[in-house]
Design a protein around this motif. Structure first.
Motif, PDB file in Angstrom:
ATOM      1  N   VAL A 170     -88.973 -49.404 -46.294  1.00 33.94           N
ATOM      2  CA  VAL A 170     -88.065 -49.451 -47.428  1.00 33.94           C
ATOM      3  C   VAL A 170     -86.965 -50.449 -47.114  1.00 33.94           C
ATOM      4  O   VAL A 170     -86.378 -50.405 -46.030  1.00 33.94           O
ATOM      5  CB  VAL A 170     -87.424 -48.056 -47.693  1.00 33.94           C
ATOM      6  N   LEU A 171     -86.706 -51.344 -48.042  1.00 34.50           N
ATOM      7  CA  LEU A 171     -85.593 -52.279 -47.909  1.00 34.50           C
ATOM      8  C   LEU A 171     -84.464 -51.768 -48.786  1.00 34.50           C
ATOM      9  O   LEU A 171     -84.665 -51.519 -49.982  1.00 34.50           O
ATOM     10  CB  LEU A 171     -86.004 -53.684 -48.360  1.00 34.50           C
ATOM     11  N   VAL A 172     -83.297 -51.611 -48.198  1.00 31.81           N
ATOM     12  CA  VAL A 172     -82.114 -51.200 -48.938  1.00 31.81           C
ATOM     13  C   VAL A 172     -81.093 -52.303 -48.789  1.00 31.81           C
ATOM     14  O   VAL A 172     -80.784 -52.723 -47.668  1.00 31.81           O
ATOM     15  CB  VAL A 172     -81.533 -49.872 -48.386  1.00 31.81           C
ATOM     16  N   THR A 173     -80.576 -52.796 -49.893  1.00 36.53           N
ATOM     17  CA  THR A 173     -79.543 -53.817 -49.833  1.00 36.53           C
ATOM     18  C   THR A 173     -78.374 -53.388 -50.704  1.00 36.53           C
ATOM     19  O   THR A 173     -78.566 -52.849 -51.793  1.00 36.53           O
ATOM     20  CB  THR A 173     -80.079 -55.205 -50.253  1.00 36.53           C
ATOM     21  N   LEU A 174     -77.193 -53.582 -50.182  1.00 39.98           N
ATOM     22  CA  LEU A 174     -75.979 -53.172 -50.893  1.00 39.98           C
ATOM     23  C   LEU A 174     -75.093 -54.369 -51.205  1.00 39.98           C
ATOM     24  O   LEU A 174     -73.925 -54.211 -51.494  1.00 39.98           O
ATOM     25  CB  LEU A 174     -75.191 -52.153 -50.057  1.00 39.98           C
ATOM     26  N   VAL A 186     -76.081 -43.945 -47.099  1.00 38.69           N
ATOM     27  CA  VAL A 186     -77.430 -44.241 -47.600  1.00 38.69           C
ATOM     28  C   VAL A 186     -78.459 -43.979 -46.503  1.00 38.69           C
ATOM     29  O   VAL A 186     -79.512 -43.384 -46.744  1.00 38.69           O
ATOM     30  CB  VAL A 186     -77.498 -45.687 -48.119  1.00 38.69           C
ATOM     31  N   LEU A 187     -78.159 -44.407 -45.282  1.00 31.36           N
ATOM     32  CA  LEU A 187     -79.103 -44.185 -44.175  1.00 31.36           C
ATOM     33  C   LEU A 187     -79.319 -42.701 -43.904  1.00 31.36           C
ATOM     34  O   LEU A 187     -80.447 -42.272 -43.664  1.00 31.36           O
ATOM     35  CB  LEU A 187     -78.621 -44.909 -42.917  1.00 31.36           C
ATOM     36  N   ARG A 188     -78.240 -41.923 -43.964  1.00 31.27           N
ATOM     37  CA  ARG A 188     -78.391 -40.466 -43.773  1.00 31.27           C
ATOM     38  C   ARG A 188     -79.250 -39.875 -44.871  1.00 31.27           C
ATOM     39  O   ARG A 188     -80.109 -39.027 -44.612  1.00 31.27           O
ATOM     40  CB  ARG A 188     -77.004 -39.784 -43.742  1.00 31.27           C
ATOM     41  N   ALA A 189     -79.059 -40.329 -46.110  1.00 31.10           N
ATOM     42  CA  ALA A 189     -79.858 -39.802 -47.217  1.00 31.10           C
ATOM     43  C   ALA A 189     -81.323 -40.185 -47.053  1.00 31.10           C
ATOM     44  O   ALA A 189     -82.207 -39.375 -47.322  1.00 31.10           O
ATOM     45  CB  ALA A 189     -79.305 -40.333 -48.555  1.00 31.10           C
ATOM     46  N   LEU A 190     -81.597 -41.376 -46.580  1.00 29.26           N
ATOM     47  CA  LEU A 190     -82.967 -41.820 -46.408  1.00 29.26           C
ATOM     48  C   LEU A 190     -83.645 -41.170 -45.205  1.00 29.26           C
ATOM     49  O   LEU A 190     -84.870 -41.060 -45.152  1.00 29.26           O
ATOM     50  CB  LEU A 190     -83.037 -43.339 -46.261  1.00 29.26           C
ATOM     51  N   ALA A 191     -82.856 -40.731 -44.238  1.00 27.66           N
ATOM     52  CA  ALA A 191     -83.424 -40.131 -43.022  1.00 27.66           C
ATOM     53  C   ALA A 191     -84.254 -38.894 -43.344  1.00 27.66           C
ATOM     54  O   ALA A 191     -85.209 -38.589 -42.647  1.00 27.66           O
ATOM     55  CB  ALA A 191     -82.308 -39.774 -42.038  1.00 27.66           C
TER      56      ALA A 191
END
Length: 193
Positions: A170-174, A186-191
């Protein structure tokens, strides 16, 4: 420090394409951080820095002077969120002053909320412009991801990608910065996914 690095990145991508087409782009910016100015210079572009606190009037005056000095025939406006939100009612006057130079105006409008007046409006986001009529006075709207300026190496990644039946990455860009410190959230939610 709060907003703007993503705007600088896409302007540099667009400027690179213009340079490849034989043009000589110049970046007029309010970037006060010397690292940003160094980043622009490292990409091979000259800059005309504006005072960080320049409002619409001072910006229009300095940008107009730069247009006349260089003989620019077109201007790309990629205003940060702070600019657009600070005094949107002053934006048409700002555009009018720049149009008086005779330059063609292309304006990025990521939120589809800036008043009309540019010759070309670009919103490169998914779903951009859906159901919106072109505002009066605008000759052309370029909406959607196909108009997203990015570096050639990033465009190439998109052309080579394989779409798997089940995602493994997954690529997440802010954007270019994280002024609200959302990355860790965001990283905690994706974990947990």
């Amino acid at each position: 420090p709060r907003v703007g690095l993503g705007h600088i990145a896409r302007i540099l991508a667009l400027a690179g394409g213009l340079r490849e087409a034989g043009l000589a782009p110049r970046v007029v910016t309010r970037a006060e951080d010397p690292r940003v100015l160094a980043h622009i210079a490292a990409a091979g572009f000259s800059t005309a820095p504006l005072p960080a606190a320049a409002g619409w009037e001072a910006d229009a005056e300095a940008t107009g002077a730069e247009i006349r000095r260089t003989g620019a025939r077109a201007v790309v406006l990629d205003l940060g969120t702070d600019d657009a939100g600070r005094d949107p009612a002053a934006y048409p006057s700002y555009l009018s002053r720049l149009k008086d130079t005779g330059a063609v105006l292309l304006a990025f409008d990521d939120l589809d909320r800036l008043p009309g007046g540019a010759d070309i409006v670009v919103n490169p986001n998914v779903g951009a412009g859906e159901g919106l009529p072109a505002p009066a006075g605008e000759a052309l709207r370029l909406d959607g991801p196909r108009y997203f300026p990015c570096l050639p190496r990033l465009a190439e990644v998109g052309r080579r990608r394989e779409i798997r039946p089940r995602a493994s990455r997954v690529l997440v860009t802010l954007g270019g910065g994280d002024p609200l410190a959302l990355t860790a959230r965001v990283l905690r939610a994706l974990a947990g996914v």
